[in-house]
Design an enzyme around this catalytic site. Sequence first.
Site: not given
Ligand code: 13P
Length: 306
Positions: A81, A209
Amino acid sequence: MPLTTGSDILNAARAGGYGVGAFNTNDMEITQAILEAAESTRSPVLIALSEGALKYGGAILPKLVVELARDATVPVAIHLDHGSSYVSCVRALRLGFTSVMIDQSHEEEEVNVRETARVVEAAHAVGVSVEAEIGRLGGVEEHVVVAEEDAILTKPDEAERFMHASGADYLAVAIGTSHGANKGKGRPYVDIERIRAIAARIANPLVMHGASGVPSSLVRRLNEAGGDLADASGIHEDDVRAAVAEGIAKINTDTDLRLAFTARVREVLRDEPKQFDPRKILGPARDEMRAVVEERMRVFGSAGRA
Ligand code: 13P
């Protein structure tokens, strides 16, 4: 079964009109919660590790996640990520990840295209798929704090140009959402029209995201057990469903698991002051996270697709 690539999971999702969750992990309990939910709902899933998670968990974390995922009977991809550099993505390839994100969205388009194309060349050489991002989300993106007013939503013509030039497999789009537990007052805005316009130009899976729902019941429990989260707000599940119907195939969720974990740990510590067995504290937290992930999988429409 062997790990699945991000593209195999997400191309099927976009073609089938359903979304697949990419849930962030930092440890064994979160990973088990995600995999148990995927098994119980028969859902494909992506398990996401950020650079922060890899730093926190050290060398054992990716090994643990890959090993646990290999035992799954549903398709699982292991995803980096917000990879910040070519080097970071190549490290993830070496660790056995089957999906990497290169995030150069804060750079000029030319730099973003060039760096993404470099990662695509390396990743595709070993059969791994690549997520890129254009536009900017509000809120906190790992270390970069993007002021709301600077948040730039993804432009459809730029998305088309970028995907052709970079060769990326799926695209994170800025559509009004932001990371974290405070996504704006009332019902946070999601630009569904923009998703439709982007999806009309590119056939690639799109990525949302900052998609956590931040359930008010969890926030209330967390606060009642001694926490202090004010103004928490998330994406309404009807907006997630609408986004999926328009072409969002990968839905990132981290905050909801953090809330579930913290609410349950706080409750156990409050209700059982004599408890000091980590298994009796972390076990209930794992169950709470599994329930949250199962619910998300049903909302996304991935339940029953594996
Ligand atoms: P949240 O904070 O809404 O869970 O999003 C997580 C995210 O987009 C990680 O890349």
